[in-house]
Design an enzyme around this catalytic site. Sequence first.
Site, PDB file in Angstrom:
ATOM      1  N   HIS A 718      61.959  49.097  40.698  1.00  0.00           N
ATOM      2  CA  HIS A 718      63.017  48.411  39.949  1.00  0.00           C
ATOM      3  C   HIS A 718      62.894  46.899  40.160  1.00  0.00           C
ATOM      4  O   HIS A 718      62.230  46.432  41.093  1.00  0.00           O
ATOM      5  CB  HIS A 718      64.401  48.887  40.421  1.00  0.00           C
ATOM      6  CG  HIS A 718      64.688  48.518  41.851  1.00  0.00           C
ATOM      7  ND1 HIS A 718      64.265  49.306  42.907  1.00  0.00           N
ATOM      8  CD2 HIS A 718      65.328  47.450  42.398  1.00  0.00           C
ATOM      9  CE1 HIS A 718      64.625  48.737  44.046  1.00  0.00           C
ATOM     10  NE2 HIS A 718      65.276  47.606  43.767  1.00  0.00           N
ATOM     11  N   THR A 720      64.972  43.779  41.271  1.00  0.00           N
ATOM     12  CA  THR A 720      66.221  43.331  41.894  1.00  0.00           C
ATOM     13  C   THR A 720      66.668  42.066  41.172  1.00  0.00           C
ATOM     14  O   THR A 720      66.093  40.991  41.344  1.00  0.00           O
ATOM     15  CB  THR A 720      66.028  43.052  43.395  1.00  0.00           C
ATOM     16  OG1 THR A 720      65.622  44.258  44.045  1.00  0.00           O
ATOM     17  CG2 THR A 720      67.327  42.554  44.021  1.00  0.00           C
ATOM     18  N   HIS A 797      60.398  40.227  40.574  1.00  0.00           N
ATOM     19  CA  HIS A 797      59.252  41.105  40.813  1.00  0.00           C
ATOM     20  C   HIS A 797      59.737  42.550  40.949  1.00  0.00           C
ATOM     21  O   HIS A 797      60.923  42.806  41.172  1.00  0.00           O
ATOM     22  CB  HIS A 797      58.494  40.691  42.080  1.00  0.00           C
ATOM     23  CG  HIS A 797      59.327  40.802  43.323  1.00  0.00           C
ATOM     24  ND1 HIS A 797      60.159  39.800  43.767  1.00  0.00           N
ATOM     25  CD2 HIS A 797      59.475  41.835  44.225  1.00  0.00           C
ATOM     26  CE1 HIS A 797      60.772  40.176  44.869  1.00  0.00           C
ATOM     27  NE2 HIS A 797      60.384  41.416  45.169  1.00  0.00           N
ATOM     28  N   THR A 799      58.816  45.869  43.234  1.00  0.00           N
ATOM     29  CA  THR A 799      58.056  46.365  44.379  1.00  0.00           C
ATOM     30  C   THR A 799      57.410  47.703  44.008  1.00  0.00           C
ATOM     31  O   THR A 799      58.086  48.625  43.545  1.00  0.00           O
ATOM     32  CB  THR A 799      58.966  46.540  45.609  1.00  0.00           C
ATOM     33  OG1 THR A 799      59.549  45.269  45.937  1.00  0.00           O
ATOM     34  CG2 THR A 799      58.181  47.065  46.804  1.00  0.00           C
TER      35      THR A 799
END
Length: 835
Positions: A718, A720, A797, A799
């Site tokens: 996802h 953030t 970004h 992860t």
Amino acid sequence: MKVLALRHSVTQVYADTQTYLHDDMKDDYENAFLISNLTVHNILYLNYSLKTLEILNKSGIAAVEVQGIEELLALIRCNFTYDYLNNVVFLHDYSYYTNNEIRTDQHWITKTDIENYLLPGWKLTYVGYNGKSTRGHYNFSFTCQNAATDDDIIIEYIYSNELDFQNFMLSKIKERMTTALPIARLSNRVFRDKLFQSLSLNNDKIVNVGPRNESMFTFLKFPSIKQFSDGPYLVKDTIKLKQERWLGKRVSQFDIGQYKNMLNVITTIYYYYNLYAEKPIVYMLGSAPSYWIYDIKQYSEFVFETWDPLDTPYSNMHHKELFFEKDTIKLKDNSILYIDIRTDRGDIDWKEWRKIVKEQTLSNLNIAYKYLSTGKSKVCCVKMTAMDIELPISAKLLHHPTTEIRSEFYMIVDLSDFKNIKRFVPKGVLYSFINNITTENVFIQHPFKLRKMKNEYIVALYALSNDFNNRENVIKLINEQEKSLITVRLNNTFKDEPKIGFKNIYDWTFLPTDFNTRNSIITSYDGCIGMFGLSISLSSKPTGNNHIFILNGTDKYEMIDQFANHMGISRRSHQIRFSESATSYSGYIFRDLSNNNFNLIGTNVENSVSGHVYNAIIYFRYNYSFDLKRWIHLHSVDKVKIEGGRYYEHAPIELIYACRSAKEFAKMQDDLTTLRYANEIERYINKVYSIVYADDPNYFIGIKFVSIPYKYDVKVPHLTFGVLHISDNMIPDVISILNQMKVELFKMNITTSYTYMLSDGIHVANVSGVLLTYFKIYNVFYKKQITFGQSRMFIPHITLSFKTNKTIRINITKLKIESIYLRKIKGETVFAMTE
């Protein structure tokens, strides 16, 4: 920069010129902004909008409607000041030199023998106040007059030590033709007229600090304005002088006796204004033909009554006869008396002549004292000669320039001087005064004390930066004065020098951050004049002699898109990026890299730093018309008044990022001044914004995607979209904001194109297309006092893994949002929404 608005294109090609076609897809403000950031000097604006012209002019950028080729040529070949409210163009055009001509707007000069000392074949032309007599030269759709004259050269010659006028004039014309035009000085005469007319309409009490001779005509129409200057030279001050003899030095090749008389009378008028704040009747004995009366009446109407056997053509009432002491009963109250009686020497023997002169001096004094002995509101300026004599200790001595330094000087006496004690002054001391002292200013009022004035509007143009003023007291006055227009010297050194040499003195230097003002506008000359109905074709340049204009108590403070706005804020950046730099994207790249954002894909579209603030800081020397502190403050208290156009409000964190980039830029340039400025702006941002960071977050906003074009081994990959530090009872507020922003959130054009190691053991995918919305939602949370976002740069970004992996590059791939949710860190999801 000048903007010349045309309905049709022209076939001619002009140097340093660009055509701009109005973009109907953009609003008037955006068109104005784009025009203001073009790097050429002349903009030919086609299919123009009147509103766009108004926006530019209010910003101090001259923008004129042009109807034909003659108008275009007239404006493109020179610089000018534009009165956009009255549609009057004041040219600053010296092309008249090609007519073997010099010009003056002082009528008295045309009555001298100056033409005997001009360049061979040259002539002198009188053009009227600010070139008003030249209006007939231009049959244009706007009123046009050429305000350029050579009076500055003539007056500089009079006060110089040079005697050869032709060589002096030649040198100055060559200098004028090879150096940049001092546009602010030329434009200042137009500005001063507009400024004090405007201020007088809205303020009962005005104080003017530090006027010089260039303002001597301007204030004739404002008797109630209180002037402060360097103070008078008093009779009692002569005690410091050593005795000298007659010098007999010639000052000017051409006769400037009329100039001396004019300065004496104007000095006396302003002295009278300071005492009584009203216009006096002007009585004059001698001094015919006094052609300079015409000059005074061009600026303000006075009643002159004169006595002289010779004609005085511009006097309201002339008595072609001698005046005697008994005639003083004819002189009324509320007046000044100028006594310039002196018999021509002719062939009289020198000793006999000195005897006559002494007798006439005593006679002149008797007339002066008799005049002052009765009535009220009177001031006298009397012609004197060097002789052993008793004089009132508080009388004011004048020695304005005249053709030759001989034995004469002048003395101003008022009612209090007349009653004051007298002191014996030797002839040699008076010769010392005559030989060594030149009165350089018609304003001889007492110096200004640096303290707040409760009910007055203070104007101090180019007057308070001198280092004989206490710098902290100058700052205190500006901070505390409720209504004022004050200028101080801009610090555009690179080593953050506290003082800069100027002529034979030193000036303190200042930055906008030196002042803790409220409801004030801090801008440049061009930014200031835009607020008074003027604009200018040549903007301020970093010459080393630049001044900040600080307006306290203006009603335009909240109008941030109309006055002292961001027009031209990127112009210097464009000049460098499109000519000298490694790429036109250099500014975007540097701003991201200096904040450790290494994803440069689309950096020119989605930048993590406020370009406005960054450019305003690093290029403050080139464009300080934009009032950055005011802009920051008004946003912080949510009092911005926007007249129109599309407007983007920056999140406070964007401003902080800009300061960080500016500081790194300054360090690389070894620019200590910009480094201090950036640090102080950052401190100011933190002062006016209550920024709290979620560096110890307990909730985060997550964005889950339908699919990810990379392999991953995390449970739920996802984005953030920011972290929060909130109490549980604030969760409904956060959910409400997410619902409020739902449409914008799901409309984000999110893409990815590569993976990288964010740090050791964290493999992530880059994300583009979210920063604009991130900063927008940051603002909403900030205004609701919800702690959102960390102190470090937000780097979007996803992860993918907590293992070391190689970088993968793919084609730019759009990511479709599946859901957006609010989740407790190491806890449960408390809210989720889908499109």
